[in-house]
Design an enzyme around this catalytic site. Structure first.
Site, short mmCIF file in Angstrom:
data_model
loop_
_atom_site.label_atom_id
_atom_site.label_comp_id
_atom_site.label_asym_id
_atom_site.label_seq_id
_atom_site.Cartn_x
_atom_site.Cartn_y
_atom_site.Cartn_z
CG ASP A 17 -9.52 5.06 -1.04
OD1 ASP A 17 -9.99 5.27 -2.19
OD2 ASP A 17 -8.40 4.53 -0.86
N GLY B 121 0.82 -1.20 0.00
CA GLY B 121 0.00 0.00 0.00
C GLY B 121 0.85 1.25 0.00
CB ALA B 122 -0.12 4.81 0.32
CE LYS C 213 -2.18 -1.37 5.71
NZ LYS C 213 -3.16 -0.24 5.57
N GLY D 264 3.18 0.95 3.31
CA GLY D 264 3.82 -0.27 3.79
C GLY D 264 3.43 -1.50 3.00
CB ILE D 265 5.22 -4.60 2.49
CG1 ILE D 265 6.13 -3.71 1.63
CG2 ILE D 265 5.02 -5.93 1.80
CD1 ILE D 265 7.54 -4.25 1.48
CB VAL D 266 -0.28 -6.15 3.33
CG1 VAL D 266 -1.23 -7.00 4.18
CG2 VAL D 266 -0.66 -4.67 3.45
#
Length: 346
Positions: A127, A13-14, A33, A16-18
């Site tokens: 969103d 995501g904007a 996350k 971080g990594i999940v």
């Protein structure tokens, strides 16, 4: 992080990594996350703080993804969420044809229950889109990614940024630069999602904000102060002018949809935000009580998120049944030169 065993990467995501992970002691599967801080002096990103705050302020709800824990890690921190197998974007993407009516009703009903819960807690998501609507292994839909969520001011006095929401689901008032808005932006997004479920592809797939407005007005007609009194007060109202165009009946856009579906959709896709039907009221609409009734979650398609090839990019403005929206952009504008800076070559 020592208490978790990483099983695989879900996405990025904007902020971080999940990852998919397993708790070493309990065996519980979660989604982690990882949010990295670029510089310690910058502090925690606002979007991450908003997500934590929004989820902590809401009690557990079966239609909102559960935040299980927050803990520091290296030069950042980790959010531990309940693990969800897929998302609604994957469901639409892998459907061989538009979803069955009972399936659409079920997804929309769960979405509205989650949105109604958020709005009852004065949270506007800002969103909503299929990729942020996660699907569990049992078919349950839950709203996720509250990184843009805010507590809204009922008196409308608070100013917000208009650069929120993914473009295809962005409400007209945001496209016109509104800084004061409320849960109406979520209700417009719900309408866009409903239309996409009924159609099998997005209703308004604009490539930039101007084109996005053009897609909207080609179906809803050119907005004017008679139908939308607040229009002239919006910051970007005088920056661009559109040719006068009448609305297109929704039955021509979605000829396979039921009259009840079109009636509810039309109550979401309205220019004046305060005229859009509330999520709690929409749940009582006759659409959900006429055959076929909403499918049970166990009857819904659940594509695997992991191990699925990356989808092809959306080809651009689609043909929606017998109604065309892919006319040249210039045909909708009074002064085509205004959009030259926004058009991408090639």
């Amino acid at each position: 992080m020592d208490q978790y065993c990483i099983l695989g990467r879900i996405g990025e995501g904007a902020h971080g990594i999940v990852f998919k992970a397993k708790h070493v002691e309990t065996g519980e599967i979660v989604a982690l996350k990882k949010v990295a801080l670029r510089r310690l002096e910058d502090g925690i990103p606002n979007q991450a703080l908003r997500e934590i705050k929004a989820l902590q302020e809401m009690e557990d709800n079966q239609y909102v993804v559960q935040l299980k824990a927050v803990f520091p890690h290296s030069a950042g921190f980790v959010l531990a969420f309940e693990f969800m197998l897929s998302d609604l974007a994957e469901v639409v993407r892998h459907a061989q044809r538009p979803l069955a009516q009972a399936q659409v009703k079920s997804y929309l009903q769960m979405l509205l229950k989650g949105v109604s819960f958020c709005h009852a807690n004065n949270i506007v998501h800002r969103d909503l889109k299929p990729a942020n609507l996660l699907i569990s292994a049992s078919g349950q839909l839950k709203i996720a990614d509250f990184g843009l969520a805010r507590v809204f001011s009922p008196d409308g006095s608070r100013l917000y940024t208009h650069q929120v929401a993914t473009r295809w689901y962005r409400a007209p008032e945001l496209l016109y630069g509104a800084r004061q808005y409320d849960q109406g932006v979520d209700l417009w997004a719900v309408g866009c999602i409903m239309g996409e479920l009924l159609n099998g592809s997005p209703l308004f797939p604009g490539k930039n904000d101007i084109e996005q407005l053009c897609y909207v007005l080609r179906i809803l007609g050119t907005p004017n102060p008679q139908v939308w009194p607040e229009l002239t007060e919006l910051p970007d109202y005088n920056k661009i002018s559109f040719k006068e165009q009448a609305p297109v009946p929704l039955e021509e856009v979605l000829p396979d949809a039921s009259p009840q579906a079109l009636d509810l959709l039309g109550q979401f896709l309205l220019y004046p935000p305060r005229q859009r039907i509330a999520a709690s009221k929409a749940l009582l609409h006759q659409y959900f009580f006429t055959a076929p009734l909403p499918a049970h979650p166990s009857e819904l398609p659940i594509p695997q998120r992991l191990g699925v090839p990356a989808p092809k990019a959306h080809p651009g403005p689609p043909r929606i049944h017998d109604f065309y929206v892919d006319r040249p952009l210039e045909e909708s504008l009074l002064n085509p030169e205004l959009i030259r800076p926004f058009i991408l070559e090639g």
